[in-house]
Design a protein around this motif. Structure first.
Motif, PDB file in Angstrom:
ATOM      1  N   LEU A   1       9.268  -2.058  -3.440  1.00  0.00           N
ATOM      2  CA  LEU A   1       8.685  -3.098  -2.593  1.00  0.00           C
ATOM      3  C   LEU A   1       9.767  -3.962  -1.963  1.00  0.00           C
ATOM      4  CD1 LEU A   1       5.614  -4.231  -4.751  1.00  0.00           C
ATOM      5  CD2 LEU A   1       5.623  -2.730  -2.749  1.00  0.00           C
TER       6      LEU A   1
ATOM      7  N   ASN B   1      11.604  -1.995   0.867  1.00  0.00           N
ATOM      8  CA  ASN B   1      10.787  -1.968   2.084  1.00  0.00           C
ATOM      9  C   ASN B   1      10.773  -3.323   2.764  1.00  0.00           C
ATOM     10  OD1 ASN B   1      10.078   0.710   2.025  1.00  0.00           O
ATOM     11  ND2 ASN B   1       8.163   0.386   0.930  1.00  0.00           N
TER      12      ASN B   1
ATOM     13  N   LEU C   1       5.856   3.673  -1.232  1.00  0.00           N
ATOM     14  CA  LEU C   1       4.630   2.932  -1.501  1.00  0.00           C
ATOM     15  C   LEU C   1       3.595   3.795  -2.220  1.00  0.00           C
ATOM     16  CD1 LEU C   1       4.272   0.850   1.780  1.00  0.00           C
ATOM     17  CD2 LEU C   1       5.122   0.119  -0.456  1.00  0.00           C
TER      18      LEU C   1
ATOM     19  N   VAL D   1       4.577   3.524  -5.681  1.00  0.00           N
ATOM     20  CA  VAL D   1       4.183   2.201  -6.167  1.00  0.00           C
ATOM     21  C   VAL D   1       2.734   2.222  -6.641  1.00  0.00           C
ATOM     22  CG1 VAL D   1       3.635  -0.145  -5.408  1.00  0.00           C
ATOM     23  CG2 VAL D   1       5.859   0.849  -4.872  1.00  0.00           C
TER      24      VAL D   1
ATOM     25  N   ALA E   1      -2.820  -1.989  -6.541  1.00  0.00           N
ATOM     26  CA  ALA E   1      -1.864  -2.433  -5.533  1.00  0.00           C
ATOM     27  C   ALA E   1      -2.607  -2.676  -4.231  1.00  0.00           C
ATOM     28  CB  ALA E   1      -0.775  -1.375  -5.342  1.00  0.00           C
TER      29      ALA E   1
ATOM     30  N   VAL F   1      -2.235  -4.884  -0.065  1.00  0.00           N
ATOM     31  CA  VAL F   1      -1.367  -5.538   0.908  1.00  0.00           C
ATOM     32  C   VAL F   1      -2.246  -6.308   1.884  1.00  0.00           C
ATOM     33  CG1 VAL F   1      -1.360  -3.491   2.395  1.00  0.00           C
ATOM     34  CG2 VAL F   1       0.456  -5.186   2.618  1.00  0.00           C
TER      35      VAL F   1
ATOM     36  N   PHE G   1       2.765  -7.810  -0.241  1.00  0.00           N
ATOM     37  CA  PHE G   1       2.357  -6.728  -1.135  1.00  0.00           C
ATOM     38  C   PHE G   1       2.123  -7.320  -2.520  1.00  0.00           C
ATOM     39  CE2 PHE G   1       4.342  -4.422   2.254  1.00  0.00           C
ATOM     40  CZ  PHE G   1       3.668  -3.216   2.303  1.00  0.00           C
TER      41      PHE G   1
END
Length: 385
Positions: free
Chosen positions: A271, A274, A351, A354, A365, A367, A376
């Motif tokens: 994260l 990114n 991601l 993730v 998770a 966003v 995020f």
């Protein structure tokens, strides 16, 4: 009392004879039409009544006139009973045929189309189950199509990303082999950089395959969120300094969680990488952690300018990069590159990994856009006290 017992005996003998004759017929027709089976049951019932009544009438020595009256009454009753049974059988057959035709629409593109013909309770319940099954099939087909599309995109991106650095490696190797490289050490450094990036890509693919196969082994331990954030920030510090981005930890509460610290550190690292790559120079990337109910929320906020609304639902898909994603350029033998040397493989897997790791921890998770960027969030179950 004795007369009643005799009447019952004669009636039982007469009805039992009809029942014994009808039982084989019912068994032979059990695999045939339901309407025919219902009509056969009605015929056996009528014959049992007629036989029992006729046997009793004969035992009572009724006159010819009285016997004729009894037979006439029984005949009319039999006609009405058999007619009603025939109509009922037709209704059942019509409903069954309508439901059979509707069942052919299960799993179709248009979805299940319920029969217009009124159905009995049992057939109506079956129709509702078929409708629910069709909806589940459509949902499953949608997920399968989305997964297949995601896989195709991943194969396309991976193929391109492998071809690009391999072409650069071949060019640099040929230059070294032909002795035309002016600065061999710089070429060797670039070769090492590209090899490390390819290694990271292969590692990401292996990790993602374990996640999708459900074979990701977690070594859970009780750890403070503060320590996880601190480790992730330390790992991303070099990339942030290279890109001119400032890292900040804001309101990081030392809440305990029971997780695989190595995997969650990787999640936060992905994260942060990114976020740093998406944030312009002199921008700020912030990390925070707080507890909400039985969950601990960790958030990474960047200054990317926001993600288009239509892409928010695809962010965590395998191979997704978004409309603003750039294709990696071939390595410059002279040592210049527009890509940071730290961070993930750049294959659109970060991601997806993730989400897979977080869900393996029974978390989630997500966003959402914020002013000037996006946030995020990962939610992990809080450790029990």
């Amino acid at each position: 009392m004795k007369d009643l017992l005799l009447i019952a005996l004669f009636a039982a003998l007469g009805a039992g004879g009809a029942g014994l004759l009808g039982w084989p017929a019912v068994r032979l027709l059990r695999r045939r039409s339901m309407a025919l089976s219902l009509f056969c049951v009605a015929v056996v019932t009528v014959l049992a009544v007629v036989s029992g009544t006729f046997a009793v009438a004969q035992a009572m020595f009724l006159s010819a006139h009285d016997l004729g009256v009894v037979i006439t009454v029984l005949a009319m009753a039999a006609v009405v009973s058999l007619g009603t049974a025939a109509l009922l059988g037709r209704q059942v057959v019509a409903g069954s045929r309508a439901l059979t035709a509707a069942a052919r629409t299960v799993g179709s593109d248009t979805g299940f189309t319920a029969p217009v013909h009124p159905l009995g309770r049992e057939l109506a319940q079956l129709s509702e189950e078929l409708s629910a099954t069709s909806a589940r099939l459509a949902e499953s087909r949608g997920r399968e199509q989305a997964l297949e599309q995601s896989r195709r995109e991943l194969v396309a991106w991976i193929s391109h990303d492998l071809r690009t650095p391999l072409a650069g490696l071949r060019a640099m190797a040929e230059a070294l082999e032909d002795g035309v490289a002016e600065e061999p050490d710089r070429y060797l450094r670039r070769i090492r950089t590209e090899v490390e990036r390819l290694t990271g890509m292969v590692d990401d693919l292996f990790e993602l395959s374990r996640i999708e196969a459900g074979t990701l082994a977690l070594s859970l331990s009780r750890v403070s969120v503060y320590d996880l954030v601190d480790d992730a920030l330390a790992g991303a510090h070099a990339l942030a300094r290279q890109r001119g981005v400032r890292l900040e930890g804001r309101q990081v509460e030392p809440e305990p969680v029971e997780v695989d610290s190595r995997e969650i550190t990787r999640v936060l690292g992905n994260l942060l990488v990114n976020a740093i790559r998406s944030t312009p120079q002199d921008g700020v990337v912030t990390v925070s952690a707080r507890r909400e109910a039985d969950e601990v929320l960790l958030s990474v906020t960047d200054g990317c300018g926001g993600i288009p609304a239509q892409d928010l639902t695809r962010v965590f898909e395998t191979g997704w990069r978004g409309t603003a994603a750039r294709t990696p350029r071939p390595a410059d033998p002279g040592g210049r590159s527009d890509r940071p040397e730290a961070g993930g493989s750049g294959a659109g897997l970060g991601l997806a990994i993730v989400r897979g790791i977080v869900e393996a921890h029974a978390g989630r998770a997500r966003v959402h856009n914020v002013a000037g960027g996006c946030c995020f969030e990962i939610a992990l179950p809080s450790a029990r006290s």
